[in-house]
Scaffold this motif. Structure first.
Motif, PDB file in Angstrom:
ATOM      1  N   THR A 223       0.840  -1.196   0.000  1.00  0.00           N
ATOM      2  CA  THR A 223       0.000   0.000   0.000  1.00  0.00           C
ATOM      3  C   THR A 223       0.880   1.254   0.000  1.00  0.00           C
ATOM      4  O   THR A 223       2.036   1.216   0.459  1.00  0.00           O
ATOM      5  CB  THR A 223      -0.913   0.016   1.229  1.00  0.00           C
ATOM      6  N   PRO A 224       0.360   2.379  -0.514  1.00  0.00           N
ATOM      7  CA  PRO A 224       1.116   3.631  -0.482  1.00  0.00           C
ATOM      8  C   PRO A 224       1.536   3.984   0.945  1.00  0.00           C
ATOM      9  O   PRO A 224       0.792   3.744   1.898  1.00  0.00           O
ATOM     10  CB  PRO A 224       0.125   4.657  -1.028  1.00  0.00           C
ATOM     11  N   ASN A 225       2.742   4.516   1.076  1.00  0.00           N
ATOM     12  CA  ASN A 225       3.338   4.969   2.345  1.00  0.00           C
ATOM     13  C   ASN A 225       3.908   3.833   3.195  1.00  0.00           C
ATOM     14  O   ASN A 225       4.486   4.089   4.249  1.00  0.00           O
ATOM     15  CB  ASN A 225       2.342   5.763   3.213  1.00  0.00           C
ATOM     16  N   TRP A 226       3.699   2.565   2.798  1.00  0.00           N
ATOM     17  CA  TRP A 226       4.221   1.449   3.606  1.00  0.00           C
ATOM     18  C   TRP A 226       5.764   1.452   3.552  1.00  0.00           C
ATOM     19  O   TRP A 226       6.343   1.632   2.495  1.00  0.00           O
ATOM     20  CB  TRP A 226       3.694   0.126   3.048  1.00  0.00           C
ATOM     21  N   PRO A 227       6.466   1.252   4.697  1.00  0.00           N
ATOM     22  CA  PRO A 227       5.931   1.051   6.063  1.00  0.00           C
ATOM     23  C   PRO A 227       6.037   2.303   6.919  1.00  0.00           C
ATOM     24  O   PRO A 227       5.833   2.239   8.124  1.00  0.00           O
ATOM     25  CB  PRO A 227       6.873  -0.038   6.584  1.00  0.00           C
ATOM     26  N   GLU A 228       6.345   3.435   6.296  1.00  0.00           N
ATOM     27  CA  GLU A 228       6.621   4.641   7.088  1.00  0.00           C
ATOM     28  C   GLU A 228       5.392   5.163   7.829  1.00  0.00           C
ATOM     29  O   GLU A 228       5.477   5.579   8.980  1.00  0.00           O
ATOM     30  CB  GLU A 228       7.173   5.753   6.181  1.00  0.00           C
ATOM     31  N   ARG A 229       4.215   5.139   7.156  1.00  0.00           N
ATOM     32  CA  ARG A 229       3.027   5.669   7.806  1.00  0.00           C
ATOM     33  C   ARG A 229       1.782   5.021   7.206  1.00  0.00           C
ATOM     34  O   ARG A 229       1.869   4.250   6.254  1.00  0.00           O
ATOM     35  CB  ARG A 229       2.960   7.191   7.681  1.00  0.00           C
ATOM     36  N   ASP A 230       0.612   5.358   7.749  1.00  0.00           N
ATOM     37  CA  ASP A 230      -0.650   4.768   7.295  1.00  0.00           C
ATOM     38  C   ASP A 230      -0.906   5.074   5.825  1.00  0.00           C
ATOM     39  O   ASP A 230      -0.461   6.104   5.302  1.00  0.00           O
ATOM     40  CB  ASP A 230      -1.827   5.317   8.114  1.00  0.00           C
TER      41      ASP A 230
ATOM     42  N   ASP B 265      -2.309   0.795   8.955  1.00  0.00           N
ATOM     43  CA  ASP B 265      -0.930   0.581   8.489  1.00  0.00           C
ATOM     44  C   ASP B 265      -0.858   0.176   7.025  1.00  0.00           C
ATOM     45  O   ASP B 265       0.029   0.592   6.297  1.00  0.00           O
ATOM     46  CB  ASP B 265      -0.251  -0.522   9.319  1.00  0.00           C
ATOM     47  N   GLY B 266      -1.787  -0.700   6.587  1.00  0.00           N
ATOM     48  CA  GLY B 266      -1.741  -1.205   5.224  1.00  0.00           C
ATOM     49  C   GLY B 266      -1.169  -2.607   5.168  1.00  0.00           C
ATOM     50  O   GLY B 266      -1.282  -3.381   6.122  1.00  0.00           O
ATOM     51  N   PHE B 267      -0.508  -2.949   4.062  1.00  0.00           N
ATOM     52  CA  PHE B 267      -0.002  -4.312   3.926  1.00  0.00           C
ATOM     53  C   PHE B 267       1.170  -4.370   2.960  1.00  0.00           C
ATOM     54  O   PHE B 267       1.414  -3.454   2.178  1.00  0.00           O
ATOM     55  CB  PHE B 267      -1.101  -5.255   3.420  1.00  0.00           C
ATOM     56  N   ILE B 268       1.891  -5.485   3.036  1.00  0.00           N
ATOM     57  CA  ILE B 268       2.867  -5.864   2.023  1.00  0.00           C
ATOM     58  C   ILE B 268       2.596  -7.320   1.675  1.00  0.00           C
ATOM     59  O   ILE B 268       2.306  -8.141   2.563  1.00  0.00           O
ATOM     60  CB  ILE B 268       4.326  -5.646   2.488  1.00  0.00           C
ATOM     61  N   ALA B 269       2.625  -7.642   0.391  1.00  0.00           N
ATOM     62  CA  ALA B 269       2.325  -8.997  -0.072  1.00  0.00           C
ATOM     63  C   ALA B 269       3.423  -9.461  -1.029  1.00  0.00           C
ATOM     64  O   ALA B 269       4.068  -8.649  -1.703  1.00  0.00           O
ATOM     65  CB  ALA B 269       0.967  -9.043  -0.770  1.00  0.00           C
TER      66      ALA B 269
END
Length: 411
Positions: A165-172, A257-261
């Protein structure tokens, strides 16, 4: 027409006129047209009135050279169908109906759709029956390399890769974004997809922020693998064929936070090799055990709520709205979803419904007007299926605690 819809239409038209510096005139939506410029508005014929039957309307959108088209639906109300077979809106890259970005119907409002060039085609088709208020959408021009908060996603065709997701992992992740990833493997290979971290705004029905995953190259509810939110990563996913389509959408309120895949390609599992039968002189007098035809088996659920939960593709509580049809199906109004799986759920406002097929007539017995807990499997069209031994029981308030516990338990 509702007051909220009236206000929405007025605001959109004023915004469009202001950006185009047009005189204050009444806007009338017609059946299709050519739309050019940095931004604009399009709507179904007669919107916000009911759109006409038996029509096919096409809008060709062109923004300045070197830019791409961003299309945002602000309202959509078309005849609802799991496969969008009757009334629907198609969105395509370019001005021909070659590469379709998505097909939409019912009241499902997709996130922003982005073309790969400065041209986009929007087509709306209606049949002779049920209609609604139609749709209204806005288009705007954007730079193709603008991959920040608003324009993320893309095509992934390397054997191993990841996306986030945008901004991952620095911010929401930001509010009001849509990201779509198309993963394409070579023919005769499939895609394994795993989420390493996952935190998307929680909602029982994932109505606000969510990740939707589809088999194939586009959003198609009949091929939807699942819709996910909350802070538990989805279980690892393997595609049916060589393509997956992943859409992430956030609304205009809370974020997380979002995600990483991560994904990788692998060969399809080959069918087991058939060995030539071995000739033997051994004889046997054991006769095969006769099998009881499915619909002649005892009409009795097996196991408990807990033992059936993980083996079921979907788990819902619901009220039966229709009597059993000739095809053995009923329509249910959903009270709560504890496990969605690939069940196709139709949403209109706050109410949700689904189709359930009773494979063997009156077994289990499901009566109109009563509340049930239904656990079962799902067919290729997204309809729930229950068998004579499926776990179906009358729903009572006291069952909620156990179902909530099971929902929070990892299978």
């Amino acid at each position: 027409m509702s007051q909220r819809l009236t206000v929405l239409v007025i605001c959109l038209l004023l915004a469009a006129r202001s950006s185009a510096q047009q005189p204050n005139e009444r806007h009338q939506f017609t059946c299709g047209g050519n739309l050019t410029g940095e931004s604009g508005v399009l709507g179904s014929e007669g919107f916000p009135g009911v759109y006409p039957p038996n029509s096919k309307c096409s809008w060709k959108i062109t923004v300045p050279e070197g830019k791409v088209v961003v299309l945002s639906f602000r309202f959509i109300d078309l005849e609802s169908d799991n496969l969008c077979r009757y009334d629907f809106v198609d969105v395509y890259n370019g001005h021909s109906n070659g590469q379709r970005i998505g097909r939409f119907c019912g009241t499902f409002r997709p996130g922003a759709l982005v073309s790969s060039s400065n041209k986009m085609l929007v087509q709306m088709v209606s049949d002779a029956n049920t209609a609604g208020n139609g749709f209204i959408a806005m288009f705007s021009a954007a730079k193709p390399n603008e991959r920040g908060d608003q324009y993320c996603g893309g095509r992934l065709d390397k054997p191993i890769g990841s996306f986030k997701t945008p901004n991952w992992p620095e911010r929401d992740y930001p509010a009001g974004v849509t990201c779509s990833w198309h993963i394409l493997a070579p023919k005769h290979q499939v895609i394994e997809l795993k989420f390493e971290k996952f935190d998307v705004e929680r909602d029982n029905y994932c109505r606000y922020d969510y990740v939707a995953i589809f088999n194939g190259a586009e959003m198609n509810d009949a091929k939807r693998i699942g819709k996910f939110c909350g802070d538990s990563p989805p279980a690892p996913i393997v595609s049916d064929k060589n393509e997956l389509y992943i859409q992430f959408l956030s609304d205009l309120s809370l974020t997380a936070d979002g995600f990483i895949a991560h994904y990788k390609f692998r060969p399809k599992k080959l069918p087991p090799t058939t060995l030539a039968p071995v000739t033997t002189t051994t004889t046997t007098t054991t006769s095969p055990k006769p099998t009881v035809p499915l619909c002649q088996q005892k009409c009795r659920r097996t196991g408990t709520l807990e033992s059936n939960y993980c083996s079921s593709n979907f788990v819902i509580t619901c009220t039966v709205l229709t009597a059993l049809s000739k095809g053995g199906s009923v329509t249910v109004s959903i009270i709560n979803v504890y496990k969605e799986g690939t069940l196709a759920i139709q949403q209109a406002g706050k109410s949700m419904s689904a189709k359930i097929v009773v494979v063997c007539k009156h077994c289990p017995m499901i009566r109109r007007g009563l509340n049930y807990i239904i656990m079962g499997q799902v067919d290729e069209e997204g309809r729930g299926k229950v068998f004579p031994n499926s776990f179906v029981m009358n729903f009572k308030t006291k069952n909620q605690k156990m179902l909530t516990t099971l929902k929070n338990k990892r299978c």
